[in-house]
Design a protein around this motif. Structure first.
Motif, PDB file in Angstrom:
ATOM      1  N   PRO A 100      14.355  12.863   0.855  1.00 22.88           N
ATOM      2  CA  PRO A 100      13.525  13.653   1.757  1.00 22.88           C
ATOM      3  C   PRO A 100      12.789  12.820   2.811  1.00 22.88           C
ATOM      4  CG  PRO A 100      12.261  13.087  -0.162  1.00 22.88           C
ATOM      5  CD  PRO A 100      13.585  12.368  -0.297  1.00 22.88           C
ATOM      6  N   HIS A 101      13.281  11.627   3.124  1.00 25.20           N
ATOM      7  CA  HIS A 101      12.531  10.673   3.944  1.00 25.20           C
ATOM      8  C   HIS A 101      11.946  11.270   5.231  1.00 25.20           C
ATOM      9  CE1 HIS A 101      14.568   8.154   1.117  1.00 25.20           C
ATOM     10  NE2 HIS A 101      14.119   7.038   1.647  1.00 25.20           N
ATOM     11  N   MET A 102      12.817  11.840   6.089  1.00 26.82           N
ATOM     12  CA  MET A 102      12.310  12.355   7.368  1.00 26.82           C
ATOM     13  C   MET A 102      11.423  13.577   7.177  1.00 26.82           C
ATOM     14  SD  MET A 102      12.837  10.531   9.981  1.00 26.82           S
ATOM     15  CE  MET A 102      12.432  11.739  11.247  1.00 26.82           C
ATOM     16  N   TYR A 103      11.693  14.368   6.147  1.00 24.82           N
ATOM     17  CA  TYR A 103      10.859  15.530   5.898  1.00 24.82           C
ATOM     18  C   TYR A 103       9.435  15.120   5.504  1.00 24.82           C
ATOM     19  CZ  TYR A 103      14.826  18.746   6.131  1.00 24.82           C
ATOM     20  OH  TYR A 103      15.894  19.502   6.553  1.00 24.82           O
ATOM     21  N   VAL A 104       9.323  14.004   4.818  1.00 22.19           N
ATOM     22  CA  VAL A 104       7.990  13.487   4.486  1.00 22.19           C
ATOM     23  C   VAL A 104       7.226  13.210   5.774  1.00 22.19           C
ATOM     24  CG1 VAL A 104       6.728  11.557   3.474  1.00 22.19           C
ATOM     25  CG2 VAL A 104       8.698  12.506   2.278  1.00 22.19           C
ATOM     26  N   TYR A 105       7.890  12.578   6.708  1.00 22.80           N
ATOM     27  CA  TYR A 105       7.265  12.266   8.003  1.00 22.80           C
ATOM     28  C   TYR A 105       6.903  13.543   8.763  1.00 22.80           C
ATOM     29  CZ  TYR A 105       6.995  10.876  12.905  1.00 22.80           C
ATOM     30  OH  TYR A 105       6.599  10.724  14.198  1.00 22.80           O
ATOM     31  N   ILE A 106       7.840  14.485   8.858  1.00 23.71           N
ATOM     32  CA  ILE A 106       7.594  15.729   9.584  1.00 23.71           C
ATOM     33  C   ILE A 106       6.454  16.516   8.949  1.00 23.71           C
ATOM     34  CG2 ILE A 106       8.583  17.986  10.135  1.00 23.71           C
ATOM     35  CD1 ILE A 106      11.324  16.525  10.358  1.00 23.71           C
ATOM     36  N   GLN A 107       6.448  16.568   7.628  1.00 26.34           N
ATOM     37  CA  GLN A 107       5.475  17.373   6.901  1.00 26.34           C
ATOM     38  C   GLN A 107       4.080  16.769   6.900  1.00 26.34           C
ATOM     39  OE1 GLN A 107       6.769  18.197   2.919  1.00 26.34           O
ATOM     40  NE2 GLN A 107       5.040  19.515   2.439  1.00 26.34           N
ATOM     41  N   GLU A 108       3.998  15.445   6.793  1.00 23.35           N
ATOM     42  CA  GLU A 108       2.706  14.817   6.562  1.00 23.35           C
ATOM     43  C   GLU A 108       2.102  14.098   7.778  1.00 23.35           C
ATOM     44  OE1 GLU A 108       0.944  15.154   3.966  1.00 23.35           O
ATOM     45  OE2 GLU A 108       2.346  15.922   2.476  1.00 23.35           O
ATOM     46  N   GLU A 109       2.938  13.468   8.604  1.00 25.85           N
ATOM     47  CA  GLU A 109       2.384  12.535   9.566  1.00 25.85           C
ATOM     48  C   GLU A 109       2.745  12.773  11.024  1.00 25.85           C
ATOM     49  OE1 GLU A 109       0.263  10.012   8.987  1.00 25.85           O
ATOM     50  OE2 GLU A 109       0.100  10.611   6.905  1.00 25.85           O
ATOM     51  N   MET A 110       3.766  13.546  11.311  1.00 26.30           N
ATOM     52  CA  MET A 110       4.237  13.666  12.683  1.00 26.30           C
ATOM     53  C   MET A 110       3.116  14.090  13.642  1.00 26.30           C
ATOM     54  SD  MET A 110       7.327  16.008  14.245  1.00 26.30           S
ATOM     55  CE  MET A 110       8.711  14.902  14.068  1.00 26.30           C
ATOM     56  N   HIS A 111       2.288  15.040  13.206  1.00 27.26           N
ATOM     57  CA  HIS A 111       1.238  15.554  14.077  1.00 27.26           C
ATOM     58  C   HIS A 111       0.107  14.558  14.304  1.00 27.26           C
ATOM     59  CE1 HIS A 111      -0.159  16.306  10.008  1.00 27.26           C
ATOM     60  NE2 HIS A 111      -1.383  16.449  10.463  1.00 27.26           N
ATOM     61  N   SER A 159       0.839  -1.200   0.000  1.00 28.91           N
ATOM     62  CA  SER A 159       0.000   0.000   0.000  1.00 28.91           C
ATOM     63  C   SER A 159       0.872   1.248   0.000  1.00 28.91           C
ATOM     64  CB  SER A 159      -0.898   0.027   1.248  1.00 28.91           C
ATOM     65  OG  SER A 159      -0.101   0.138   2.423  1.00 28.91           O
ATOM     66  N   LYS A 160       0.243   2.380  -0.215  1.00 23.33           N
ATOM     67  CA  LYS A 160       0.952   3.656  -0.146  1.00 23.33           C
ATOM     68  C   LYS A 160       1.442   3.910   1.281  1.00 23.33           C
ATOM     69  CE  LYS A 160      -1.236   7.663  -0.333  1.00 23.33           C
ATOM     70  NZ  LYS A 160      -1.933   8.887  -0.829  1.00 23.33           N
ATOM     71  N   GLU A 161       0.649   3.529   2.250  1.00 18.53           N
ATOM     72  CA  GLU A 161       1.038   3.694   3.646  1.00 18.53           C
ATOM     73  C   GLU A 161       2.299   2.895   3.960  1.00 18.53           C
ATOM     74  OE1 GLU A 161      -1.246   3.679   7.898  1.00 18.53           O
ATOM     75  OE2 GLU A 161      -1.461   1.879   6.681  1.00 18.53           O
ATOM     76  N   GLU A 162       2.383   1.693   3.422  1.00 21.29           N
ATOM     77  CA  GLU A 162       3.579   0.878   3.628  1.00 21.29           C
ATOM     78  C   GLU A 162       4.804   1.547   3.010  1.00 21.29           C
ATOM     79  OE1 GLU A 162       5.394  -3.499   2.392  1.00 21.29           O
ATOM     80  OE2 GLU A 162       3.214  -3.201   2.359  1.00 21.29           O
ATOM     81  N   LEU A 163       4.627   2.163   1.846  1.00 21.90           N
ATOM     82  CA  LEU A 163       5.728   2.887   1.211  1.00 21.90           C
ATOM     83  C   LEU A 163       6.229   4.007   2.117  1.00 21.90           C
ATOM     84  CD1 LEU A 163       4.642   3.285  -2.519  1.00 21.90           C
ATOM     85  CD2 LEU A 163       6.753   2.218  -1.699  1.00 21.90           C
ATOM     86  N   PHE A 164       5.297   4.747   2.672  1.00 19.85           N
ATOM     87  CA  PHE A 164       5.664   5.857   3.547  1.00 19.85           C
ATOM     88  C   PHE A 164       6.406   5.363   4.785  1.00 19.85           C
ATOM     89  CE2 PHE A 164       4.524   8.303   7.354  1.00 19.85           C
ATOM     90  CZ  PHE A 164       5.207   9.466   7.066  1.00 19.85           C
ATOM     91  N   ARG A 165       5.861   4.329   5.404  1.00 20.56           N
ATOM     92  CA  ARG A 165       6.479   3.818   6.626  1.00 20.56           C
ATOM     93  C   ARG A 165       7.854   3.229   6.364  1.00 20.56           C
ATOM     94  NH1 ARG A 165       1.348   1.184   9.954  1.00 20.56           N
ATOM     95  NH2 ARG A 165       0.287   3.179  10.291  1.00 20.56           N
ATOM     96  N   GLU A 166       7.986   2.574   5.229  1.00 22.31           N
ATOM     97  CA  GLU A 166       9.282   2.013   4.855  1.00 22.31           C
ATOM     98  C   GLU A 166      10.307   3.118   4.655  1.00 22.31           C
ATOM     99  OE1 GLU A 166      11.813  -1.271   3.870  1.00 22.31           O
ATOM    100  OE2 GLU A 166       9.796  -1.197   4.725  1.00 22.31           O
ATOM    101  N   ALA A 167       9.843   4.236   4.131  1.00 18.32           N
ATOM    102  CA  ALA A 167      10.739   5.353   3.829  1.00 18.32           C
ATOM    103  C   ALA A 167      11.383   5.937   5.079  1.00 18.32           C
ATOM    104  CB  ALA A 167       9.980   6.447   3.075  1.00 18.32           C
TER     105      ALA A 167
END
Length: 225
Positions: free
Chosen positions: A118-129, A67-75
């Motif tokens: 941009p791996h960690m920036y993806v997390y900070i920008q999209e999901e951290m909150h 899934s797309k979510e798995e891609l994000f988490r893997e990143a």
């Protein structure tokens, strides 16, 4: 549904086998997804977009990720684990004082943002909150990672205050949040290969932080006529 189940079984089998070629292609797809998440945003990126950038069809993407979510988490997961391990090594060093450890931690985190952009920036920008309200195993692991960093920074700032190298009239929590604020806000403007590299940015942040936290700050005298 049957075709999807077949792909899922093949993906599970390929992951278990651990083929170097399979891992290499999977990493390429994860990297393509990371770039798209950064450029388009997580919500606006589809697996079709990922497939196009990675040079494969959508069915092939499903062979490598579910899934797309798995891609994000893997990143972000592997990078998060590496950062946490490095933070612990710096924190436990017997050769550095609290201030030196803070400098190394700031540089390590900023250099990680650059090296793995941009791996960690993806997390900070999209999901951290959103992690705090998520009870999934991945979200809980990410929350523990964030708390570890916060705890390490807090202990070092408090240690610095006790040693007299940092001013104690400003609450440690405010100082720590200021550091994280500077580091995490770089997702809005920092890109590797720009005019300022990660080490220079980290050094600048440390100058700002330690000058502001100097127990005996140098204050400019007001000019008089």
């Amino acid at each position: 549904m049957e075709n999807g189940s077949n792909i899922a079984r093949r993906r599970k089998s390929a992951l278990s086998d651990g083929s170097a070629d399979y891992k290499l292609k999977r990493d390429e797809i994860v990297k393509a997804a990371s770039r798209l998440f950064r450029e388009r945003g997580y919500k606006s990126t589809t697996l079709a977009h990922v497939a196009e950038v990675a040079g494969v069809d959508r069915a092939t993407v499903y062979y490598y990720v579910g899934s797309k979510e798995e891609l994000f988490r893997e990143a972000v997961q592997d990078l998060v684990n590496k950062n946490a391990a490095k933070a612990q090594r710096i924190f436990k060093s017997k050769e550095l004082d609290a201030g030196q450890k803070l400098v190394q931690l700031v540089e390590a985190l900023m250099c990680s943002y650059e090296e793995h952009y941009p791996h960690m920036y993806v997390y900070i920008q999209e999901e951290m909150h959103q992690v705090d309200g998520d009870t999934s195993e991945w979200a809980l692991a990410m929350s523990r990672h964030t708390r570890r960093w916060e705890t390490i920074f807090m202990k070092l700032v408090e240690e610095g205050m006790a040693e007299g190298i940092l001013r104690s009239d400003i609450p440690a929590s405010i100082s720590v949040n200021a550091l994280f604020g500077m580091l995490n806000w770089t997702h809005r403007w920092f890109k590797p290969g720009g005019k300022r590299g990660a080490k220079e940015i980290a050094a600048g942040f440390c100058e700002i932080f330690f000058n502001g936290m100097n127990p005996q700050p140098v204050r400019q005298k007001a000019k008089t006529d």
